[in-house]
Scaffold this motif. Sequence first.
Motif, mmCIF file in Angstrom:
data_model
loop_
_atom_site.group_PDB
_atom_site.id
_atom_site.type_symbol
_atom_site.label_atom_id
_atom_site.label_comp_id
_atom_site.label_asym_id
_atom_site.label_seq_id
_atom_site.Cartn_x
_atom_site.Cartn_y
_atom_site.Cartn_z
ATOM 1 N N HIS A 1 0.844 -1.182 0.000
ATOM 2 C CA HIS A 1 0.000 0.000 0.000
ATOM 3 C C HIS A 1 0.887 1.241 0.000
ATOM 4 O O HIS A 1 2.027 1.217 0.455
ATOM 5 N N TYR B 1 -4.216 0.197 -2.155
ATOM 6 C CA TYR B 1 -4.048 -1.001 -1.327
ATOM 7 C C TYR B 1 -4.262 -2.209 -2.227
ATOM 8 O O TYR B 1 -5.258 -2.275 -2.960
ATOM 9 N N ARG B 2 -3.343 -3.168 -2.165
ATOM 10 C CA ARG B 2 -3.464 -4.379 -2.963
ATOM 11 C C ARG B 2 -3.451 -5.588 -2.040
ATOM 12 O O ARG B 2 -2.578 -5.714 -1.186
ATOM 13 N N ARG B 3 -4.446 -6.455 -2.250
ATOM 14 C CA ARG B 3 -4.613 -7.612 -1.364
ATOM 15 C C ARG B 3 -4.890 -8.871 -2.177
ATOM 16 O O ARG B 3 -5.540 -8.812 -3.217
ATOM 17 N N GLU C 1 -7.585 -4.388 -5.766
ATOM 18 C CA GLU C 1 -6.922 -3.092 -5.713
ATOM 19 C C GLU C 1 -7.950 -2.070 -5.235
ATOM 20 O O GLU C 1 -9.030 -1.972 -5.822
ATOM 21 N N TRP D 1 -7.944 -11.198 -6.217
ATOM 22 C CA TRP D 1 -7.063 -10.147 -5.718
ATOM 23 C C TRP D 1 -7.694 -8.799 -5.967
ATOM 24 O O TRP D 1 -8.449 -8.615 -6.922
#
Length: 250
Positions: free
Chosen positions: A114, A136-138, A153, A151
Motif C-alpha cells: 500500500h 491497497y493491494r490484497r 486493488e 485479488w
Amino acid sequence: MTSSFAPDSLVLNRKLPLWYQVSQSLRASILGRTPDASLRLPTEEQLAAHYRVSVLTMRQALKELEEEGLISRHRRRGTFIEPGARRGAPRRLLGSIDAIVAQQSGERTTVLGHGPEPVPGELSEYFPGLTEIVAYRRLRWDGESGEPSNWAENAVRPDIAARLDPADLERWPMTKALRDGVGVRISRITDTVEARLADPRTAELLKVPLLSPILHYTGVTYDRDGQVVDVARIRYRGDRFSFSVTVEAE
C-alpha cells in the motif's frame, strides 16, 4: 480458551427486508469470526434483542443461514456454527452494505502493499481535484483449498487512508474497515461485474492461464456527503465465483 460468539452490530434499513439484513450481518460475523470463538450461537430471543427485530424475523434469518450450510439447529440444544462454515451458494444482493461485507468475509487475506500513487486515468472521474490516492493491494485465499481466489486493488482518498490501519485489512474487508475502523458513514456502493480475460499479473497471482476468463468487479463507495471514498477493483477466478441478483417487489 474459547471466547463467546458476539455478532456485529447492525443499523437497519427499513427499505429492505429485515430478515435479509440480519442474515447478511450474522453471516459476515460467522465468516469473520476469530479462531477461538465459540461455535454456539446465542438463543433466538437473545439474537432478536441484539438486532432489535422480532423472534419471527430472527427465525427467518437463521433459516436462510441453515439452508446455506453455515449453521445447524438442534431442538433443546441450540444453534451452532458449522465448523467448516465457508462461502457456499451465490448470494442475493438486495442493496445492503452488510451484504457487501458478507460477500467479502471469511477468506484469508494477504496485504501485498500500500502507498500513495497518482490517480489512475480511468478513475479520475471519481476523484476530481485530487492528484494522488492511496492504493491497497490484497490477495485472498480460499479457506478450504488454500488456493488464491481473488485479488483486489483499492483506491482510497488520502484523508481517509490516513486514518486506516492496514492491519485491519488482514482480518476485515475494506468496506468493514472503512465503516467500523475509520468511521466512514457509507451511503451507498455501486457495483459493476463484467467478464474479462486474465492479464499477466492476474494470471500470476491467481495461478490461472493467461487470458483465461475472470470476473472483474468494480465497487464505488460513497459517503453521506456523496463523495467517493474508495474504488475497489477485484479480479475473481472465473471457476470459483458466481454472482446473482434478486429483485423483489414490495
